[in-house]
Design an enzyme around this catalytic site. Structure first.
Site, mmCIF file in Angstrom:
data_model
loop_
_atom_site.group_PDB
_atom_site.id
_atom_site.type_symbol
_atom_site.label_atom_id
_atom_site.label_comp_id
_atom_site.label_asym_id
_atom_site.label_seq_id
_atom_site.Cartn_x
_atom_site.Cartn_y
_atom_site.Cartn_z
ATOM 1 N NE ARG A 1 39.183 25.616 -35.083
ATOM 2 C CZ ARG A 1 38.434 25.519 -34.007
ATOM 3 N NH1 ARG A 1 39.004 25.403 -32.820
ATOM 4 N NH2 ARG A 1 37.119 25.542 -34.078
ATOM 5 C CB SER B 1 27.149 19.497 -27.083
ATOM 6 O OG SER B 1 27.261 20.444 -28.132
ATOM 7 N N GLY B 2 26.404 22.305 -26.158
ATOM 8 C CA GLY B 2 25.428 23.384 -26.019
ATOM 9 C C GLY B 2 26.037 24.660 -25.503
ATOM 10 C CG HIS C 1 29.254 17.464 -31.077
ATOM 11 N ND1 HIS C 1 30.036 18.468 -30.537
ATOM 12 C CD2 HIS C 1 27.996 17.973 -31.144
ATOM 13 C CE1 HIS C 1 29.298 19.530 -30.309
ATOM 14 N NE2 HIS C 1 28.060 19.258 -30.656
ATOM 15 C CG ASN C 2 33.824 18.924 -29.616
ATOM 16 O OD1 ASN C 2 32.603 18.897 -29.464
ATOM 17 N ND2 ASN C 2 34.640 19.309 -28.655
ATOM 18 C CD GLU D 1 32.215 23.093 -31.819
ATOM 19 O OE1 GLU D 1 33.242 23.725 -31.509
ATOM 20 O OE2 GLU D 1 31.532 22.457 -30.993
ATOM 21 C CE1 TYR D 2 36.821 21.851 -32.617
ATOM 22 C CE2 TYR D 2 38.986 21.788 -33.618
ATOM 23 C CZ TYR D 2 38.200 21.803 -32.499
ATOM 24 O OH TYR D 2 38.776 21.773 -31.269
ATOM 25 C CE LYS E 1 30.743 18.286 -26.573
ATOM 26 N NZ LYS E 1 32.028 18.933 -26.585
ATOM 27 N N GLY F 1 34.327 21.392 -9.988
ATOM 28 C CA GLY F 1 34.688 22.276 -11.091
ATOM 29 C C GLY F 1 33.635 23.335 -11.339
ATOM 30 C CG LEU F 2 31.824 25.569 -8.836
ATOM 31 C CD1 LEU F 2 31.835 26.206 -7.443
ATOM 32 C CD2 LEU F 2 30.390 25.496 -9.372
ATOM 33 N N GLY F 3 34.126 26.206 -13.227
ATOM 34 C CA GLY F 3 34.495 27.093 -14.320
ATOM 35 C C GLY F 3 33.257 27.548 -15.072
ATOM 36 C CG MET G 1 31.374 24.505 -20.161
ATOM 37 S SD MET G 1 29.833 24.698 -21.100
ATOM 38 C CE MET G 1 29.303 22.982 -21.244
ATOM 39 N N GLY G 2 30.949 24.428 -15.593
ATOM 40 C CA GLY G 2 30.544 23.850 -14.325
ATOM 41 C C GLY G 2 29.630 24.758 -13.527
#
Length: 297
Positions: A269, A121-122, A174-175, A178-179, A171, A7-9, A11-12
């Site tokens: 949202r 995250s980050g 965590h999200n 974050e919202y 995680k 996966g090279l999106g 993030m990847g």
């Protein structure tokens, strides 16, 4: 150390470059061949099939998935797992639902393959320069690969969360938090916009970022957004995303937690699709700041 990355999106790709910077050899695969070719130009090693990826790694292999949650993960594991040997390890670094990760752990365990769930995250910059990692699974497999986590994480930014599913569970929550934080900043700036003070929002967020109780990366991203576009005219105010937040809310309800702030943030949202505002523009700009999330069409 040598790692296979699938996966090279956004993030990847950033994580792959982070690995290279930390002298960890990377062999990368993505269904998009152009992404693989780009990574090769940047100094990495790329292949165009999972078979070639596995062949390039010596056992016990370590493979990290940075792909969308759900069906893509299951399909990749279905194709990948028959190619692996006992004691090989797969690390899912995406936003998978933690109960799915537990099922995958048990499925792979029957084949002698290890599975770790890694909440990451980050944002894009974290993946590139030092991420925050929350890892679940067998502790001994975490410790066997701790060199990898320490290399790609920011200082003190990684840890073993517990048994299988714990990393993705932490995680997910965590999200959800974050919202709520994003919604609070959005509504705060919208309130500022209603009074006739002709405020400089870049200056406000800069001051908030230095010494205030609410100083954070979010306030710094707000400063950057207002510096580039003081009126946030680029943004429609329609806020995308929501999957991990919905997971977090549903799990909280099952556990007897009244997560009203998250429920409200998710509703805002949804409402933004029909009734965008300056506050929802702020949230959109902040989401782009850490994850390059575009407005929904």
């Amino acid at each position: 150390m040598r790692v296979g990355l699938i996966g090279l999106g956004r993030m990847g790709h950033s994580l792959a470059l982070n690995l290279l910077d930390n002298k960890i050899s990377v062999v990368a695969f993505d269904n998009n061949t152009e992404r693989v070719d780009t990574f090769i130009i940047e100094g990495g090693e790329g292949v165009h099939s999972l078979e070639d990826l596995v062949a390039k790694l010596d056992p016990p292999r370590v493979l990290m998935l940075m792909i969308p949650a759900g069906h893509p993960v299951d399909e990749t594991l279905k194709e990948l797992s028959p190619l692996l040997e006992q004691e090989d390890a797969i690390i899912d670094g995406g936003n998978s639902f933690y109960k799915d990760s537990q099922l995958r752990f048990e499925m792979l365990k029957k084949r002698g393959i290890h599975f770790l769930d890694q909440g990451t995250s980050g944002g894009i910059s974290g993946a590139r320069n030092g991420a925050c990692l929350m890892v679940g699974g067998d502790r001994n497999i975490f410790e066997r690969n701790e060199q990898l986590f320490e290399a790609i994480a920011t200082k003190d930014g990684y840890g073993y969360m517990g048994s299988s599913g714990a990393g993705h569970f932490v995680k997910m929550v965590h999200n959800g938090i974050e919202y709520c934080i994003l919604e609070a900043f959005g509504e705060g700036f919208e309130t500022l916009s209603k009074e006739k003070f002709d405020l400089d929002y870049e200056k406000v967020s800069k001051v908030w970022s230095n010494g205030s109780v609410i100083r954070s990366w979010i306030s710094e991203l707000a400063q950057e957004a207002f510096e580039k576009d003081p009126e946030l005219s680029k943004w429609s105010g329609k806020i995308g995303g929501g999957e991990t937040g919905n997971w977090s809310l549903q799990v909280a309800k099952k556990l007897g937690v009244d997560f009203k702030l998250l429920q409200y943030s998710l509703q805002k949202r949804m409402d933004s699709m029909e009734s965008p505002s300056f506050g929802t523009k702020v949230v959109s700009a902040l989401r782009y700041g850490f994850g390059q999330h575009e407005d929904p069409k």
